[in-house]
Design a protein around this motif. Structure first.
Motif, PDB file in Angstrom:
ATOM      1  N   SER A  45     -15.000  -0.380 -54.972  1.00  0.00           N
ATOM      2  CA  SER A  45     -13.657  -0.112 -54.468  1.00  0.00           C
ATOM      3  C   SER A  45     -12.693   0.077 -55.631  1.00  0.00           C
ATOM      4  N   PHE A  46     -11.507   0.610 -55.332  1.00  0.00           N
ATOM      5  CA  PHE A  46     -10.467   0.716 -56.348  1.00  0.00           C
ATOM      6  C   PHE A  46     -10.200  -0.651 -56.975  1.00  0.00           C
ATOM      7  N   SER A  47     -10.091  -1.659 -56.124  1.00  0.00           N
ATOM      8  CA  SER A  47      -9.737  -3.000 -56.596  1.00  0.00           C
ATOM      9  C   SER A  47     -10.764  -3.536 -57.575  1.00  0.00           C
ATOM     10  N   GLU A  48     -12.038  -3.389 -57.245  1.00  0.00           N
ATOM     11  CA  GLU A  48     -13.098  -3.883 -58.120  1.00  0.00           C
ATOM     12  C   GLU A  48     -13.114  -3.136 -59.449  1.00  0.00           C
ATOM     13  N   ILE A  49     -12.917  -1.833 -59.388  1.00  0.00           N
ATOM     14  CA  ILE A  49     -12.951  -1.020 -60.607  1.00  0.00           C
ATOM     15  C   ILE A  49     -11.783  -1.368 -61.524  1.00  0.00           C
ATOM     16  N   VAL A  50     -10.594  -1.518 -60.947  1.00  0.00           N
ATOM     17  CA  VAL A  50      -9.427  -1.873 -61.752  1.00  0.00           C
ATOM     18  C   VAL A  50      -9.636  -3.228 -62.429  1.00  0.00           C
ATOM     19  N   LEU A  51     -10.135  -4.212 -61.681  1.00  0.00           N
ATOM     20  CA  LEU A  51     -10.371  -5.530 -62.277  1.00  0.00           C
ATOM     21  C   LEU A  51     -11.467  -5.473 -63.333  1.00  0.00           C
ATOM     22  N   ARG A  52     -12.482  -4.663 -63.094  1.00  0.00           N
ATOM     23  CA  ARG A  52     -13.572  -4.510 -64.061  1.00  0.00           C
ATOM     24  C   ARG A  52     -13.017  -4.114 -65.430  1.00  0.00           C
ATOM     25  N   HIS A  53     -12.103  -3.151 -65.440  1.00  0.00           N
ATOM     26  CA  HIS A  53     -11.536  -2.683 -66.701  1.00  0.00           C
ATOM     27  C   HIS A  53     -10.491  -3.658 -67.240  1.00  0.00           C
ATOM     28  N   ALA A  54      -9.727  -4.267 -66.357  1.00  0.00           N
ATOM     29  CA  ALA A  54      -8.718  -5.233 -66.800  1.00  0.00           C
ATOM     30  C   ALA A  54      -9.368  -6.432 -67.480  1.00  0.00           C
ATOM     31  N   ILE A 111     -14.884 -20.795 -57.358  1.00  0.00           N
ATOM     32  CA  ILE A 111     -14.208 -20.206 -58.516  1.00  0.00           C
ATOM     33  C   ILE A 111     -13.983 -18.717 -58.302  1.00  0.00           C
ATOM     34  N   GLN A 112     -14.975 -18.058 -57.675  1.00  0.00           N
ATOM     35  CA  GLN A 112     -14.882 -16.621 -57.458  1.00  0.00           C
ATOM     36  C   GLN A 112     -14.250 -16.325 -56.100  1.00  0.00           C
ATOM     37  N   PRO A 113     -13.486 -15.254 -56.004  1.00  0.00           N
ATOM     38  CA  PRO A 113     -12.895 -14.889 -54.711  1.00  0.00           C
ATOM     39  C   PRO A 113     -13.970 -14.395 -53.757  1.00  0.00           C
ATOM     40  N   SER A 114     -13.804 -14.685 -52.478  1.00  0.00           N
ATOM     41  CA  SER A 114     -14.782 -14.233 -51.492  1.00  0.00           C
ATOM     42  C   SER A 114     -14.682 -12.734 -51.256  1.00  0.00           C
ATOM     43  N   ASN A 115     -13.500 -12.175 -51.512  1.00  0.00           N
ATOM     44  CA  ASN A 115     -13.299 -10.746 -51.289  1.00  0.00           C
ATOM     45  C   ASN A 115     -12.230 -10.232 -52.246  1.00  0.00           C
ATOM     46  N   VAL A 116     -12.560  -9.182 -52.979  1.00  0.00           N
ATOM     47  CA  VAL A 116     -11.588  -8.589 -53.897  1.00  0.00           C
ATOM     48  C   VAL A 116     -10.937  -7.398 -53.200  1.00  0.00           C
ATOM     49  N   ASP A 117      -9.839  -7.670 -52.504  1.00  0.00           N
ATOM     50  CA  ASP A 117      -9.090  -6.605 -51.846  1.00  0.00           C
ATOM     51  C   ASP A 117      -7.894  -6.249 -52.726  1.00  0.00           C
ATOM     52  N   PRO A 118      -7.097  -5.247 -52.355  1.00  0.00           N
ATOM     53  CA  PRO A 118      -5.974  -4.852 -53.211  1.00  0.00           C
ATOM     54  C   PRO A 118      -5.002  -5.984 -53.529  1.00  0.00           C
ATOM     55  N   GLU A 119      -4.728  -6.832 -52.553  1.00  0.00           N
ATOM     56  CA  GLU A 119      -3.800  -7.934 -52.816  1.00  0.00           C
ATOM     57  C   GLU A 119      -4.374  -8.899 -53.845  1.00  0.00           C
ATOM     58  N   GLU A 120      -5.652  -9.260 -53.691  1.00  0.00           N
ATOM     59  CA  GLU A 120      -6.290 -10.162 -54.650  1.00  0.00           C
ATOM     60  C   GLU A 120      -6.334  -9.523 -56.036  1.00  0.00           C
ATOM     61  N   ALA A 121      -6.628  -8.220 -56.089  1.00  0.00           N
ATOM     62  CA  ALA A 121      -6.709  -7.531 -57.378  1.00  0.00           C
ATOM     63  C   ALA A 121      -5.371  -7.578 -58.109  1.00  0.00           C
ATOM     64  N   VAL A 122      -4.285  -7.277 -57.404  1.00  0.00           N
ATOM     65  CA  VAL A 122      -2.974  -7.255 -58.058  1.00  0.00           C
ATOM     66  C   VAL A 122      -2.517  -8.675 -58.392  1.00  0.00           C
ATOM     67  N   ARG A 123      -2.828  -9.638 -57.524  1.00  0.00           N
ATOM     68  CA  ARG A 123      -2.484 -11.027 -57.853  1.00  0.00           C
ATOM     69  C   ARG A 123      -3.224 -11.479 -59.109  1.00  0.00           C
ATOM     70  N   ARG A 124      -4.463 -11.045 -59.234  1.00  0.00           N
ATOM     71  CA  ARG A 124      -5.242 -11.376 -60.425  1.00  0.00           C
ATOM     72  C   ARG A 124      -4.625 -10.728 -61.672  1.00  0.00           C
ATOM     73  N   LEU A 125      -4.252  -9.458 -61.557  1.00  0.00           N
ATOM     74  CA  LEU A 125      -3.603  -8.773 -62.673  1.00  0.00           C
ATOM     75  C   LEU A 125      -2.309  -9.476 -63.067  1.00  0.00           C
ATOM     76  N   GLU A 126      -1.535  -9.854 -62.068  1.00  0.00           N
ATOM     77  CA  GLU A 126      -0.268 -10.527 -62.338  1.00  0.00           C
ATOM     78  C   GLU A 126      -0.500 -11.896 -62.970  1.00  0.00           C
ATOM     79  N   SER A 127      -1.564 -12.583 -62.547  1.00  0.00           N
ATOM     80  CA  SER A 127      -1.891 -13.884 -63.129  1.00  0.00           C
ATOM     81  C   SER A 127      -2.245 -13.746 -64.610  1.00  0.00           C
ATOM     82  N   LEU A 128      -3.066 -12.744 -64.934  1.00  0.00           N
ATOM     83  CA  LEU A 128      -3.430 -12.500 -66.329  1.00  0.00           C
ATOM     84  C   LEU A 128      -2.209 -12.080 -67.144  1.00  0.00           C
TER      85      LEU A 128
END
Length: 341
Positions: free
Chosen positions: A148-157, A253-270
């Protein structure tokens, strides 16, 4: 059947199309080459000016949101512009290069060049903020329906040393595997993080009856854990147990689902974690190249992109900006996205 003379007469200035993540085989910096060969047009200059205004929260127009959709036919320079932006918006890379980069962009007589005002604004960006670009060439994932978009963005981030703050001689950035990256983020809060190579090697040795038959070198063992999920599945639960006394809670520790909201929250956390480490605000720039080719006819992906963009606005709060390139006008495919830029 091929003839040896078929490929001998390419002109000396023949160049492949510019891709945002293309490595240069000659050893030269691909971003430097992209900037040196880019012809600044009135439209691209206007875009960069608007982008900087929004990055610094100084835009005066009525458009809302922090998202941009750049579209044009194949060969029109979308990816080239994105590669230039990748360099211009990388505070770490621009350090000590400002004069050279601005000179390179202004040196072509066929282009509009950079105005002195825009050069000053670019200097303002890096004096007032620390900017980190996350660049993704989505052509690499074309046809990979499971991603998904979310997984790919986090992969690179996660692989960005500047965003994660991980660059210590053991690894540069977190793992490209999402589950492993989340574990690493937790593990580096423990005292064992600095000795993670030895800890991982000890687990491997304890789990194999004849360790000498396995080619797990101590100096590269953590990179192997980052890369190979089969190895991570053996090592990481054991490391968690050593720190907590139990394996209960490991999967939490790991999210059960990496959806767009989780992805952006993760980016914002980092981003927020790095923001607290610098003496100036940290800004994150997401650069997604060839979005329409990745989407294809999959409207679920189109919906996910829309949701990702909305979360960038809602959660990012102006600290995250998204630029996507495509070969079609988003208004022809998804009018709602156009409202965000």
């Amino acid at each position: 059947m091929t003839e040896s003379g078929w490929f001998e007469n390419f002109p000396a200035d023949f160049e492949e199309s510019v891709r945002i993540d293309r490595d240069n085989q000659s050893g030269s910096d691909p971003r430097k080459q992209a900037i040196e060969s880019y012809h600044v047009t009135a439209d691209s200059k206007s875009f960069v000016e608007d982008f900087i205004d929004r990055l610094l929260d100084e835009s005066e127009d009525m458009r809302t949101g922090s998202n941009y959709w750049l579209y044009g036919y194949y060969g029109s320079g979308k990816s080239h512009l994105l590669t230039v932006l990748d360099g211009l918006m990388d505070s770490e890379w621009m350090q000590g290069r400002m004069e050279t980069v601005c000179g390179d962009l202004a040196s072509d007589q066929r282009s509009s060049g950079l105005s002195s005002e825009l050069r000053d604004r670019l200097e303002d960006v890096h004096s007032e903020c620390h900017v980190i670009p996350i660049s993704v060439n989505l052509l690499k994932y074309q046809g990979q329906k499971q991603r998904s978009f979310s997984e790919i963005v986090l992969r690179h981030a996660h692989q960005s040393p500047d965003l994660t703050g991980v660059e210590d001689g053991v690894s540069a950035g977190l793992s490209s595997q999402t589950d492993v990256a989340y574990f690493e983020d937790w593990y580096r809060t423990t005292d064992a993080w600095d000795d993670r190579r030895s800890q991982a090697k000890a687990v491997v040795d304890s789990e194999t009856s004849e360790p000498t038959e396995y080619d797990w070198e101590r100096n590269s063992i953590w990179e192997d854990v980052q890369e190979y999920s089969a190895l991570a599945d053996v090592v990481l639960p054991k490391l968690f147990e050593e720190q907590t006394g139990t394996r209960d809670g490991y999967t939490d520790i790991q999210p059960s689902n990496v959806d767009p909201e989780e992805a952006v929250r993760r980016l914002e956390s980092l981003r927020d974690a790095r923001d607290r480490e610098f003496d100036k605000p940290v800004k994150l720039v997401l650069l997604l190249d060839e979005v329409s080719l990745f989407i294809g006819t999959d409207f679920d992906r189109l919906t996910e992109l829309q949701t990702l963009a909305e979360n960038v606005d809602d959660i990012g709060g102006g600290n995250i900006q998204l630029v996507a390139t495509a070969q079609a006008n988003i208004e022809d495919v998804q009018p709602r996205f156009a409202a965000h830029g």
